[in-house]
Design a protein around this motif. Structure first.
Motif, short mmCIF file in Angstrom:
data_model
loop_
_atom_site.label_atom_id
_atom_site.label_comp_id
_atom_site.label_asym_id
_atom_site.label_seq_id
_atom_site.Cartn_x
_atom_site.Cartn_y
_atom_site.Cartn_z
N THR A 192 0.83 -1.20 0.00
CA THR A 192 0.00 0.00 0.00
C THR A 192 0.86 1.25 0.00
O THR A 192 2.05 1.21 0.33
N SER A 193 0.24 2.38 -0.33
CA SER A 193 0.94 3.67 -0.34
C SER A 193 0.78 4.41 0.98
O SER A 193 1.22 5.55 1.09
N PHE A 194 0.13 3.79 1.96
CA PHE A 194 -0.05 4.45 3.26
C PHE A 194 0.74 3.72 4.33
O PHE A 194 1.13 2.56 4.18
N THR A 195 0.99 4.43 5.43
CA THR A 195 1.62 3.83 6.60
C THR A 195 0.74 4.07 7.81
O THR A 195 0.04 5.09 7.90
N LEU A 196 0.79 3.14 8.74
CA LEU A 196 -0.01 3.22 9.95
C LEU A 196 0.91 2.93 11.12
O LEU A 196 1.42 1.82 11.26
N ASP A 197 1.14 3.93 11.94
CA ASP A 197 2.00 3.82 13.11
C ASP A 197 1.15 4.12 14.33
O ASP A 197 0.76 5.27 14.54
N ASP A 198 0.86 3.09 15.15
CA ASP A 198 -0.12 3.24 16.20
C ASP A 198 -1.44 3.60 15.52
O ASP A 198 -1.91 2.84 14.68
N ASN A 199 -2.02 4.74 15.81
CA ASN A 199 -3.22 5.16 15.08
C ASN A 199 -2.95 6.40 14.23
O ASN A 199 -3.89 7.11 13.84
N GLU A 200 -1.67 6.68 13.95
CA GLU A 200 -1.32 7.79 13.06
C GLU A 200 -1.26 7.26 11.63
O GLU A 200 -0.50 6.33 11.33
N LEU A 201 -2.04 7.85 10.76
CA LEU A 201 -2.17 7.42 9.37
C LEU A 201 -1.55 8.45 8.45
O LEU A 201 -1.83 9.65 8.57
N ARG A 202 -0.69 7.98 7.55
CA ARG A 202 -0.08 8.85 6.54
C ARG A 202 -0.27 8.22 5.17
O ARG A 202 -0.01 7.02 4.99
N TRP A 203 -0.70 9.05 4.24
CA TRP A 203 -0.92 8.57 2.87
C TRP A 203 -0.64 9.72 1.90
O TRP A 203 -1.23 10.79 2.03
N GLN A 204 0.26 9.46 0.96
CA GLN A 204 0.67 10.52 0.06
C GLN A 204 1.06 11.75 0.90
O GLN A 204 1.94 11.68 1.71
N LYS A 205 0.35 12.84 0.78
CA LYS A 205 0.72 14.04 1.52
C LYS A 205 -0.22 14.30 2.71
O LYS A 205 -0.09 15.31 3.39
N TRP A 206 -1.12 13.35 2.95
CA TRP A 206 -2.08 13.48 4.04
C TRP A 206 -1.55 12.85 5.33
O TRP A 206 -0.83 11.85 5.29
N SER A 207 -1.96 13.40 6.47
CA SER A 207 -1.69 12.78 7.77
C SER A 207 -2.86 13.07 8.69
O SER A 207 -3.56 14.08 8.56
N MET A 208 -3.08 12.14 9.65
CA MET A 208 -4.19 12.28 10.60
C MET A 208 -4.06 11.23 11.68
O MET A 208 -3.31 10.26 11.54
N ARG A 209 -4.81 11.40 12.76
CA ARG A 209 -4.96 10.40 13.82
C ARG A 209 -6.38 9.84 13.76
O ARG A 209 -7.35 10.60 13.62
N VAL A 210 -6.52 8.52 13.89
CA VAL A 210 -7.80 7.84 13.74
C VAL A 210 -8.20 7.23 15.08
O VAL A 210 -7.41 6.49 15.69
N VAL A 211 -9.41 7.54 15.53
CA VAL A 211 -9.89 7.09 16.84
C VAL A 211 -11.31 6.56 16.70
O VAL A 211 -12.09 7.08 15.89
N MET A 212 -11.65 5.54 17.50
CA MET A 212 -13.04 5.11 17.63
C MET A 212 -13.54 5.58 18.99
O MET A 212 -13.10 5.09 20.04
N ASP A 213 -14.44 6.55 18.98
CA ASP A 213 -15.02 7.08 20.21
C ASP A 213 -16.29 6.31 20.54
O ASP A 213 -17.03 5.91 19.65
N ASP A 214 -16.55 6.12 21.83
CA ASP A 214 -17.69 5.28 22.20
C ASP A 214 -19.02 5.94 21.85
O ASP A 214 -20.00 5.24 21.57
N THR A 215 -19.09 7.25 21.80
CA THR A 215 -20.33 7.95 21.46
C THR A 215 -20.35 8.34 19.99
O THR A 215 -21.30 8.02 19.26
N GLU A 216 -19.32 9.02 19.52
CA GLU A 216 -19.31 9.58 18.17
C GLU A 216 -18.92 8.59 17.09
O GLU A 216 -19.12 8.85 15.90
#
Length: 647
Positions: free
Chosen positions: A241-265
């Motif tokens: 794949t062209s993305f990397t996942l370190d813990d819950n930090e996601l990087r793809w091409q020039k994008w980056s973000m943190r991904v979380v599952m919240d119990d309510t949202e």
């Protein structure tokens, strides 16, 4: 004041250098509960109706660097002895940092409680008698669907936490109960005492005789063989794949973000940014589903009360699916597990709760130059971050898409099964559509409110409304063909309560106060809304008063971490006017400051026979596209496809 615990260390409380927004682990959840128990704050009967990361302030998150010690803190909603408290617990230090009483609120209903409510219905003599009138002598063959009651001023509900239950017959355990509605029968149950408060039996319809099963064996038996001419589609990425996942930090091409599952949202994305030539440019600090509501327009007593606030009243994260390769996601997949704490204190891990993969998305850009007889074309692709939740009869898939050209799209995919009512010849179908013999489905809406804590090139932003209008004929418009886009800055919260207008191609632009592009304009992102209705229920109806966020398609407020939920923190039963209506009532200024944009959108579901017995997926969503954020097409550096001869 914090309660310092000087006893033996809490197991699981030893937190290494993890990011402040890393997802909760099972060990941390158990440790937080143990800290609360050791503090003496809770007893054996405590129920948990919220359990998530206590998110640090933005500045603290931004300042974190790898190797920094992290104080892992969790926010816990506790219901015990009729009282509700919110605790903030540090599992790193083994302390209860805060303990706040919230009088007069009604906490949501937990999964363990829902099953207990169903059991209480089946054991009730009055309910059994009503079933016997319908020829059903075995309550174990009855499916119970508990629904939030809303606020309809029933005396027997005052001071209680209540679910209103409707029933469906399931002749066999694997049958589709929604094919056999037992209409005219409702049961009100006290969630805390499991007392049946009231049984309503207002009419009796014949039980439908046609099953609505949709598994392979049933479909083959009832309707004929499965298709045999669908050939396999294989999606492979031989080089990975062209993305990397370190813990819950996601990087793809020039994008980056943190991904979380919240119990309510449910699915929450943090710190969405784009690397523009080595400069990391923030776009959204936090993106989440703030609330959703499913209001029904049918006046039949078994339907008219329905307006479930599925996120706040049940907790989306508690109902997330474990996703399967080739079924829910296709391609080269990475997954994130999620941990939930249920109302009875059980800690459960859902494997493969979040799916991450890439998809080809057709032509990104193309031009054939007929002067030079040359063609240039580039393929587009997108990163997909998704989760699916089962809420009673419906499945909701929440999908975030990120594109090579800087576009962000959010899409809700709706499937599952319609909730049904009984039908007999001569019944009024003003508010419902017949979908099968003796079965109809009420008209309803699915309205979603997404909270976007914006950070376009920093935390100082404004919102500009753009409407296109035709100009009157005159000297400046001699042929009557002119039209122009007009911009209006939305300066305060009340001015920013706005609705979609397809006639003027209305959109909203979130622009930076501090950054100018090379053409002298503020860098910005456009919010492109779909053609979508607001809630049809009257302004003073219980539906609208509890889900005020559904009155407008756009709201803008100063960003505050304690203003997170579209219908308020405790939307169950008595919350009229809470949430966005209250947040924005002060008419605070929203120009050149840290702002949150709330976008409400959805679909109106006027059911079809084709929606039964299981519903083909419907789609609702919106887009965010760069507007002067880049100096030029950001896809210019995408190479030609190695699989084709495009140039």
């Amino acid at each position: 004041m914090a309660d310092t615990l000087l006893e033996t260390p809490v197991e699981g409380a030893d937190t290494p250098s993890v990011h402040p927004l890393s997802m909760m682990t099972e060990a941390e959840a158990h440790a937080a509960i143990e800290v609360l128990r050791r503090s003496g704050r809770i007893g054996a009967d405590a129920r948990f109706h919220g359990f998530c990361i206590a998110e640090p302030p933005k500045a603290e998150v931004a300042a974190w660097t790898p190797g920094t010690d992290t104080d892992r803190r969790f926010e816990v909603v506790i219901h015990e002895n009729g009282e509700v408290h919110i605790a903030v617990v540090s599992v790193t230090r083994g302390e209860v940092d805060s303990w706040t009483h919230h009088p007069g609120v009604v906490p949501r209903v937990g999964m363990a409680e829902l099953f207990a409510v169903m059991d209480a219905c089946r054991k009730d003599p009055g309910f059994a008698a009503a079933l016997a009138k319908r020829g059903i002598t075995d309550p174990s063959k009855v499916q119970i669907d508990p629904w939030p009651t809303g606020d309809y001023d029933f005396d027997f509900e005052i001071g209680r936490r209540v679910q209103r239950c409707i029933a469906f017959w399931r002749p066999n355990p694997a049958d589709n109960g929604y094919a056999y509605p037992l209409d005219g029968l409702m049961v009100h149950v006290d969630v805390d005492t499991l007392e049946v408060l009231h049984v309503t039996d207002f009419d009796q319809w014949p039980v439908a005789s046609e099953r609505g099963n949709y598994d392979v064996d049933a479909v083959t038996e009832d309707f004929g063989p499965m298709r045999t001419d669908l050939r396999p589609i294989e999606i492979t990425q031989p080089e990975g794949t062209s993305f990397t996942l370190d813990d819950n930090e996601l990087r793809w091409q020039k994008w980056s973000m943190r991904v979380v599952m919240d119990d309510t949202e449910g699915l929450v994305l943090h710190r969405i940014a784009y690397d523009d030539g080595g400069r990391v440019r923030p776009i959204i600090d936090r993106a989440s589903l703030a609330e959703m509501v499913v209001p029904y327009g049918d006046t039949r007593p078994s339907q008219t009360f329905k307006h479930a606030l599925d996120s706040g009243e049940f907790g989306l994260g508690l109902m997330n699916n474990s996703l399967r390769l080739g079924c829910d996601c296709l391609g080269e997949i990475a997954y994130l597990d999620s941990v939930q704490v249920f109302d009875d204190g059980s800690v459960v891990t859902t494997p493969n709760a979040i799916c991450i993969h890439e998809e080809d998305f057709g032509i990104g850009w193309k031009h054939f130059d007929w002067h030079a007889d040359t063609t240039e074309v580039r393929r587009s692709r997108r990163l997909v971050v998704s989760a699916i939740h089962t809420v009673g009869n419906y499945e909701y898939g929440f999908f975030w898409y990120f594109y090579l050209d800087g576009t962000i799209r959010y899409e809700v995919k709706l499937t599952g099964i319609l909730t049904t009512r009984s039908h007999r010849e001569g019944d009024d179908l003003t508010f419902a559509r017949q979908v099968a013999p003796h079965v109809s489905a009420p008209i309803h809406q699915h309205i979603f409110c997404v909270r976007l804590d914006m950070a376009v090139d920093g935390n100082a932003n404004s919102v500009v409304e753009v409407n296109t209008e035709a100009l009157p004929p005159g000297p400046d418009n001699p042929h009557g063909t002119a039209f122009a886009a007009r911009e209006t800055v939305l300066e305060s919260e009340l001015a920013a309560r706005r609705n979609v207008n397809s006639a003027s191609s209305r959109y909203w632009k979130i622009q930076s106060a501090d950054h100018i592009n090379r053409l002298g304009r503020p860098t910005a992102y456009r919010l492109l809304p779909p053609p979508t209705a607001t809630m049809f229920a009257a302004h003073d109806s219980p539906h609208s008063e509890r889900a005020t966020f559904a009155r407008h398609n756009l709201w803008v407020s100063p960003s505050r971490p304690d203003e997170r939920y579209g219908a308020g923190r405790f939307p169950t039963q008595r919350n009229a006017g809470d949430g966005l209506e209250r947040y924005t009532a002060g008419d605070r200024p929203v120009v050149d400051t840290d702002i949150t944009v709330w976008h409400t959108f959805g679909i109106t579901h006027d059911a079809r026979p084709e929606d039964f017995p299981v519903m083909p997926t419907e789609y609702a969503g919106f887009g965010l596209v760069p507007d002067g954020f880049f100096d030029r097409n950001p896809m210019l550096d995408v190479p030609p496809s190695p699989n084709g001869h495009c140039a």
